[in-house]
Design an enzyme around this catalytic site. Structure first.
Site, PDB file in Angstrom:
ATOM      1  CG  HIS A  41      -2.136  -0.868   1.006  1.00 18.81           C
ATOM      2  ND1 HIS A  41      -2.935  -1.301   2.028  1.00 18.81           N
ATOM      3  CD2 HIS A  41      -2.686  -1.384  -0.131  1.00 18.81           C
ATOM      4  CE1 HIS A  41      -3.918  -2.046   1.546  1.00 18.81           C
ATOM      5  NE2 HIS A  41      -3.778  -2.117   0.241  1.00 18.81           N
ATOM      6  CD  GLU A 126      -2.558  -8.584   7.780  1.00 24.69           C
ATOM      7  OE1 GLU A 126      -2.404  -9.237   8.828  1.00 24.69           O
ATOM      8  OE2 GLU A 126      -1.973  -7.504   7.561  1.00 24.69           O
ATOM      9  CB  THR A 167       0.617  -8.455  10.611  1.00 25.68           C
ATOM     10  OG1 THR A 167       0.421  -7.871   9.318  1.00 25.68           O
ATOM     11  CG2 THR A 167       0.386  -9.957  10.549  1.00 25.68           C
ATOM     12  CB  SER A 226      -3.199  -0.962   7.988  1.00 29.67           C
ATOM     13  OG  SER A 226      -3.507  -1.188   9.347  1.00 29.67           O
TER      14      SER A 226
END
EC number: 1.17.7.4
Length: 314
Positions: A41, A126, A167, A226
């Site tokens: 990302h 994810e 994660t 994220s």
């Protein structure tokens, strides 16, 4: 105005591996190479790979027959793997090994019909990939994001329950959710080691160390990253005005006006080249010396698939 650089920052081993897989596939097999979802990302990285011939798609249906497809670092569901196999697509898997570890935990629980709670953000690739590892009809898998979600959670068997986590979450926020899970479901089991990846942990620790030393924090990373978002949120939580930017053009001079120290860090998918460009822009706005803080040394390395380690295609 002094510039303070966080350490560690930027690329992690999983991101390095994922990008290398795309680059080597392009070198060995030539364009076009299809990639399911953004391989990492970061807009800067993705645009660079596009220019070299990578084609990013969201669904395998967009990949023509007899082509190569790469799965992104975020991982994919078992359904996606099955679809690729049924179509006989050539697949290179760039899933981060630390994400694969979580997938294996879910798959093991699924085989035993143990219900699983995933701590994560709905809609993140994810999370979608991890949820897609659970196949048991006798059990179930549930997604929670906050302690409040846990309070409302209804499971079939509270005595046969396991949790895992995305994660790239905030270490502190995940700990709060885990505490609530253990309060509501005293017999819940978790992984032997925290699922939060080493790079996420280290970059958050670096922000904790630096936030009190600077007047404003610049986090280099894309809006859909994220771990980059968690860095900005953590810095804000620690009382430092913070901004997430994707490129030098997004940096605003007024953010730095009358500030003595500006901190710069980067998410795990942001390249050092981009960090350097943003430092140069900070200098344009009055930045002077650059001081890099000491931080935890990272030596993690993940190999690319064997097929991509050769120099020529036989």
């Amino acid at each position: 105005m002094k510039i303070v650089l966080a350490n560690p920052r930027g690329f992690c081993a999983g991101v390095d591996r994922a990008i290398s897989i795309v680059e080597r596939a392009l070198e060995l097999y030539k364009a076009p190479i299809y990639v399911r979802h953004e391989v990492v990302h970061n807009r800067f990285v993705v645009e660079g790979l596009k220019q070299r011939g990578a084609i990013f798609v969201e669904e395998l249906s967009e990949v023509p027959d007899d082509n190569i497809v790469i799965f992104s670092a975020h991982g994919v569901s078992q359904a996606v793997r099955t679809e690729a196999k049924e179509r006989a697509l050539t697949v290179f898997d760039a899933t981060c090994p630390l994400v694969t570890k979580v997938h294996m935990e879910v798959a093991r629980a699924s085989k035993k019909s143990i219900e699983v709670v995933l701590i994560g953000h709905a809609g993140h690739p994810e999370v979608e990939g991890t949820m897609g590892q659970y196949a048991s009809e006798a059990g179930g898998m549930y997604l929670v994001e906050t302690p409040e979600d846990v309070e409302k959670l209804i499971v079939q068997d509270p005595n046969n329950l396991h949790y895992v986590s995305q994660t790239t979450l905030s270490v502190d926020e995940t700990a709060d959710v885990i505490d609530e899970l253990r309060r509501v479901f005293p017999k819940i089991q978790g992984p032997r080691k925290d699922d939060i990846c080493y790079a996420t942990q280290n970059r958050q620790d670096a922000v904790r160390d630096m936030a009190g030393q600077v007047d404003v924090m610049i986090v280099v990373g894309s809006k859909n990253s994220s771990n980059s978002n968690r860095l900005r949120e953590l810095s804000e939580k620690l009382g430092t005005t913070s901004y997430l930017i994707d490129c030098p053009e997004e940096l605003k001079e007024e953010w730095l006006t009358n500030q003595a120290k500006v901190g710069v860090t980067a998410g795990a998918s942001a390249p050092e080249e981009l960090v350097n460009q943003i430092i140069e822009q900070v200098k344009v706005f009055g930045g002077t010396t650059v001081d890099e803080l000491k931080g935890r040394e990272e030596n993690m390395f993940f190999e690319v698939p064997k097929e991509l380690q050769i120099k020529t295609v036989s």
